[in-house]
Scaffold this active site. Structure first.
Site, PDB file in Angstrom:
ATOM      1  N   GLN A   7       0.818  -1.207   0.000  1.00 47.09           N
ATOM      2  CA  GLN A   7       0.000   0.000   0.000  1.00 47.09           C
ATOM      3  C   GLN A   7       0.855   1.261   0.000  1.00 47.09           C
ATOM      4  O   GLN A   7       2.006   1.246   0.440  1.00 47.09           O
ATOM      5  CB  GLN A   7      -0.915   0.001   1.226  1.00 47.09           C
ATOM      6  CG  GLN A   7      -2.022  -1.039   1.106  1.00 47.09           C
ATOM      7  CD  GLN A   7      -2.863  -1.101   2.352  1.00 47.09           C
ATOM      8  OE1 GLN A   7      -2.351  -1.316   3.429  1.00 47.09           O
ATOM      9  NE2 GLN A   7      -4.147  -0.918   2.193  1.00 47.09           N
ATOM     10  N   TYR A  59      20.165 -20.967  42.443  1.00 49.66           N
ATOM     11  CA  TYR A  59      19.999 -22.390  42.114  1.00 49.66           C
ATOM     12  C   TYR A  59      20.603 -22.692  40.751  1.00 49.66           C
ATOM     13  O   TYR A  59      21.306 -23.673  40.558  1.00 49.66           O
ATOM     14  CB  TYR A  59      18.519 -22.774  42.068  1.00 49.66           C
ATOM     15  CG  TYR A  59      17.794 -22.625  43.368  1.00 49.66           C
ATOM     16  CD1 TYR A  59      18.017 -23.533  44.390  1.00 49.66           C
ATOM     17  CD2 TYR A  59      16.913 -21.583  43.578  1.00 49.66           C
ATOM     18  CE1 TYR A  59      17.355 -23.405  45.596  1.00 49.66           C
ATOM     19  CE2 TYR A  59      16.248 -21.446  44.784  1.00 49.66           C
ATOM     20  CZ  TYR A  59      16.474 -22.355  45.783  1.00 49.66           C
ATOM     21  OH  TYR A  59      15.828 -22.225  46.969  1.00 49.66           O
ATOM     22  N   GLY A  90       9.387 -28.406  48.092  1.00 49.53           N
ATOM     23  CA  GLY A  90       8.832 -28.819  46.802  1.00 49.53           C
ATOM     24  C   GLY A  90       9.876 -29.302  45.825  1.00 49.53           C
ATOM     25  O   GLY A  90       9.556 -29.924  44.832  1.00 49.53           O
ATOM     26  N   ASN A 144       9.011 -26.523  39.827  1.00 53.86           N
ATOM     27  CA  ASN A 144      10.174 -26.072  40.587  1.00 53.86           C
ATOM     28  C   ASN A 144      11.461 -25.932  39.808  1.00 53.86           C
ATOM     29  O   ASN A 144      11.609 -26.364  38.687  1.00 53.86           O
ATOM     30  CB  ASN A 144      10.394 -26.943  41.820  1.00 53.86           C
ATOM     31  CG  ASN A 144      10.666 -28.363  41.458  1.00 53.86           C
ATOM     32  OD1 ASN A 144      11.384 -28.617  40.516  1.00 53.86           O
ATOM     33  ND2 ASN A 144      10.089 -29.289  42.178  1.00 53.86           N
TER      34      ASN A 144
END
Lengths: 264, 556
Positions: free
Chosen positions: B152, B338, B451, B487
């Site tokens: 366009q 971690y 957990g 976890n």
């Protein structure tokens, strides 16, 4: 205390292993074995250390005494005698321990297993660096006293820590004490005792609490439930090693080839 | 002397002044946060910012009511496989531009096949498709994809400097066709892969032609990964219309759009379910096998499956742990600690190379051990006990991995990678992971946090299960697999196990040859053959990322 303790019966904990470490695990788990008392800590000092109420203060309650409560008919309620704390409607409160990897008497899993075997109305938690134990408050105080006064506690290698527990795996300080960022306790060089100057969450105590002298490492090695290469290695306890492998094999096959698992 | 041979010793000596075998040290004498150059820099900035904005911010004296971090040594970290030491803060995803680039490069990528559109052009529209028209199309789409208008008149467009990272390349397994593609737009399989891998990849891809679209990074950041295939489809369709002089609106165009949006699209990651809802191309849906294919270490180090596993594992730890769990699913600063355990201080490297040597000696090489439970029991037990013994012989090592879940991840990763490279089987590898966990638990009497290890005590039960609702090959699992959805400290390692298994077999790819080739692209700023080196560059602030907004903001 007798209403909280599980009575020892003919059935003994069947934990495997032929080493002293395995023997200690079986011993501490067995409710028929009386934990050896190594030190005295007054009831008031236990309450101070816990920090949930001041000595002499009435127990707060979360519900009316069970007798007044009018419990619904329930066969479980008829089977299970409530603990004194539950009968009175006490709050559930906690004590939390950090056990050093350096030959602390207990480690978190053993602590939890021990709580389940020995005490009623317990809710233990199991993490690597801390082991909370939640109970009704008056029950907790009795159990906490036993856990602090007996052979499952060592003032240098076990910490009472509600928060900021970091330390179980760190090297020891120059006095052989476990690191504690909040410095809840100090080592009194004059008396050789460990003295708590803060409660378990780190609030300074008006009256310090003495928890006795650390045990020599050689003695800890005989009391510990932790396998270590510089103590008793798992490699030296083939019964335990083979039992773990068998458990693994059974769990694996049970989910995959059940007919094979059944033949093992 | 034995100690000197351990790969982690150099790092331990740099981290602590005492001998790594010493069991005692001194605490509370390090002046808290002031011992860290990075935290001093943070404080300096925070004080400046507080003055400017009138609101206080970062202040380490707020820590624990006045007891700041740094009651013990705030240790530096060595990025494994490099000589670079950094501070822990430099490894938080938000502080590390290379880590962000890594994820941006995945999220902004979709692969779109050209076979269906070409068939449509030829059979339905009677257009001729030749290498020349393909090259013409590639020029147009490289204008359109970053934000150029093609059909366009009087359209707004996007500043090229904002989207300098955006382009389209193609690849095919057909050497003849590849030879005729404009080299600026070609991912050359023969050039990027060792000959054996190149042959295998070309055979798998065949005559098909695929385009790799790199949508502007800023688009993914403004919206999400779900928009990438939409943006790509819009601009591909427009480029097709312009290149082949098509009527914009006839029914056939809908089929182009369908091919570009769905039928020929390979997303890097699938949708996640409602409770973790994200669109495609977000980390929650990135399968471990796909990540193992995206990482390119195997084409640079085809004879070192341990290195392949470690680099994949590091990339996975950043994407799954630090980004998905640590930022998307949780937030804050906890997860970095971690994740870094597996890619710092050469600790996992030592454990993995030890077990690789054990495997080579005992089974005569990689992927040569019998694929039996006996192998799993043997290799995973040896890896776990070796690692536990190192933590116990070197108290400085235990202190480095001061959290039980760090140690559990590292030991289980070594066990999983060891079993995977022994058998050449990722399922055996992940089963070895689970044995390591319960062995570790019984040895130390502790494992991870509440957990963390729950899944590890039941995961072996479905590690060989493929049937729906019972399991899935590890290659196709991801952080959205039921047991893995909760976890930290597992998923990057699983990707490493997948990569190790296939590298041991000298496979050219793990799951998808098309994904493997799509990231063998030298135009990417993030070097996918060496993710850990890239993280080190990011930590040193030497990595210059794409997708910045300098062109449209005041000079700074």
């Amino acid at each position: 205390m007798s209403e909280i303790k599980v009575k020892g019966g003919k059935y003994k904990p069947a934990y495997p292993g032929q080493s002293i470490v395995a023997e200690n695990r079986r011993k501490y788990l067995d409710p028929g074995y009386e934990l050896k008392k190594l030190r005295s800590i007054s009831d008031e000092d236990v309450v101070r250390l816990l920090g949930h109420r001041v000595p002499g203060e009435a127990y707060k309650s979360v519900h009316p005494p069970l007798e007044e409560l009018g419990e619904p008919a329930c066969p479980i309620r008829e089977l299970v005698e409530p603990t004194p704390g539950a009968k009175a409607g006490d709050r559930i409160r906690y004590i939390q321990f950090t056990d050093s990897v350096y030959f602390a008497p207990l480690a978190p899993y053993v602590r939890s297993w021990m709580a389940f075997w020995r005490y009623r109305g317990v809710d233990p938690g199991t993490l690597s660096g801390r082991a909370p134990l939640e109970m009704r408050e008056r029950d907790l105080e009795l159990v906490a006293k036993e856990l602090l006064e007996t052979e499952v506690f060592d003032p240098a290698r076990v910490g009472v820590r509600g928060a900021t527990v970091h330390g179980h795996s760190l090297r020891l300080d120059e006095n052989g004490m476990m690191f504690d960022a909040l410095r809840r306790y100090t080592f009194d060089k004059k008396t050789g005792e460990v003295v708590y100057v803060k409660d378990q969450v780190g609030v300074p105590l008006d009256t310090p609490v003495r928890v006795g002298k650390p045990l020599p490492e050689e003695q800890l090695k005989k009391m510990t439930t932790i396998y270590r290469v510089d103590g008793v290695s798992t490699r030296d306890d083939p019964e335990l090693l083979n039992w773990v492998k068998r458990i693994h094999l059974l769990r694996t096959l049970a989910g995959f080839r059940l007919e094979k698992a059944e033949k093992l | 002397m034995v100690a000197e041979k351990k790969l982690f010793i150099d790092a331990l000596k740099k981290k602590f002044k005492e001998d790594p075998t010493e069991k005692q040290t001194r605490f509370y004498i390090y002046d808290g946060w002031k011992q860290s150059a990075r935290k001093r820099e943070f404080v300096e900035w925070a004080q400046k910012l507080a003055k400017e904005r009138g609101i206080p911010g970062y202040n380490p004296e707020m820590h624990l009511g006045g007891i700041p971090v740094g009651q013990r040594v705030l240790m530096p970290y060595k990025i494994s496989g490099t000589d670079v030491y950094v501070e822990g803060d430099d490894l938080h995803y938000i502080n590390n531009a290379a880590m962000q680039q890594m994820w941006d490069d995945i999220r902004r990528t979709v692969i779109v096949g050209l076979d269906a559109p070409h068939a449509l052009l030829e059979k339905r529209l009677g257009k001729e498709v030749t290498p020349e028209t393909i090259n013409q199309y590639l020029e147009v789409v490289n204008h359109a994809l970053p934000g150029g208008a093609v059909v366009q008149e009087h359209m707004v467009e996007i500043h090229p400097a904002l989207v300098a990272d955006s382009y389209v390349k193609v690849f095919t397994g057909n050497d003849e066709l590849a030879d005729q593609i404009d080299k600026r737009f070609l991912i050359d399989i023969n050039k990027q892969f060792p000959p054996e891998q190149a042959e295998a990849l070309k055979k798998a891809i065949g005559k098909s032609l695929y385009q790799v679209t790199r949508v502007p990074i800023i688009v993914g950041r403004a919206a999400d990964g779900g928009t990438i295939s939409r943006w790509s489809a819009m601009q591909i369709s427009m480029a097709m219309i312009a290149s082949y002089k098509l009527m914009a609106g006839e029914a056939a165009i809908a089929e182009f759009a369908y091919a570009a949006k769905h039928a020929e699209v390979i997303q890097m990651a699938t949708l996640t379910p409602w409770r973790r809802a994200r669109g495609p191309n977000e980390p929650g849906g990135l399968a471990f096998g796909y990540l193992a294919d995206i990482v390119q270490t195997s084409r640079k180090y085809p004879d070192d499956p341990v290195k392949v596993a470690l680099e994949t594992l590091a990339a996975g730890s950043v994407i799954y742990d630090q980004l998905w769990f640590g930022i998307y699913m949780s937030g804050g600063v906890g997860f970095t600690q971690y994740a870094t355990a597996v890619y710092t201080d050469d600790i996992l490297d030592d454990f993995c190379y030890y077990i690789a040597d054990y495997v080579k000696k005992k089974y005569g090489g990689f992927a040569k051990a019998p694929r039996t439970m006996d192998t799993v029991l043997d290799v995973a037990t040896e890896a776990t006990l070796y690692g536990l013994e190192q933590y116990e012989r070197f108290p400085a090592l235990m202190e480095t991995h001061f959290g039980g879940s760090q140690r559990a991840s590292v030991l289980a990763a070594a066990s999983g990678v060891g079993t995977a490279i022994a058998t050449g089987d990722a399922q055996a590898g992940v089963n070895g992971w689970y044995l390591s966990m319960i062995l570790h638990k019984e040895h130390m009497g502790r494992l991870g946090f509440y957990g963390y290890d729950q899944q590890d005590q039941l995961g072996m039960t479905n590690s060989f299960s493929y049937r729906s609702d019972e399991g899935l090959p590890l290659e196709l699992r991801g952080v959205n697999y039921p047991n893995y959805a909760m976890n930290v400290g597992h998923s990057g390692e699983y990707a490493g196990i997948v990569a190790g298994a296939h590298a041991a077999c000298k496979h050219a790819w793990c799951v998808n040859p098309i994904v493997k080739v799509a990231f063998a692209d030298p135009s990417l700023k993030f070097d996918w053959t060496e993710p850990r080196k890239m993280f080190a560059k990011g930590a040193l602030r030497e990595f210059f990322p794409d997708g910045e907004r300098d062109a449209v903001i005041p000079p700074h």
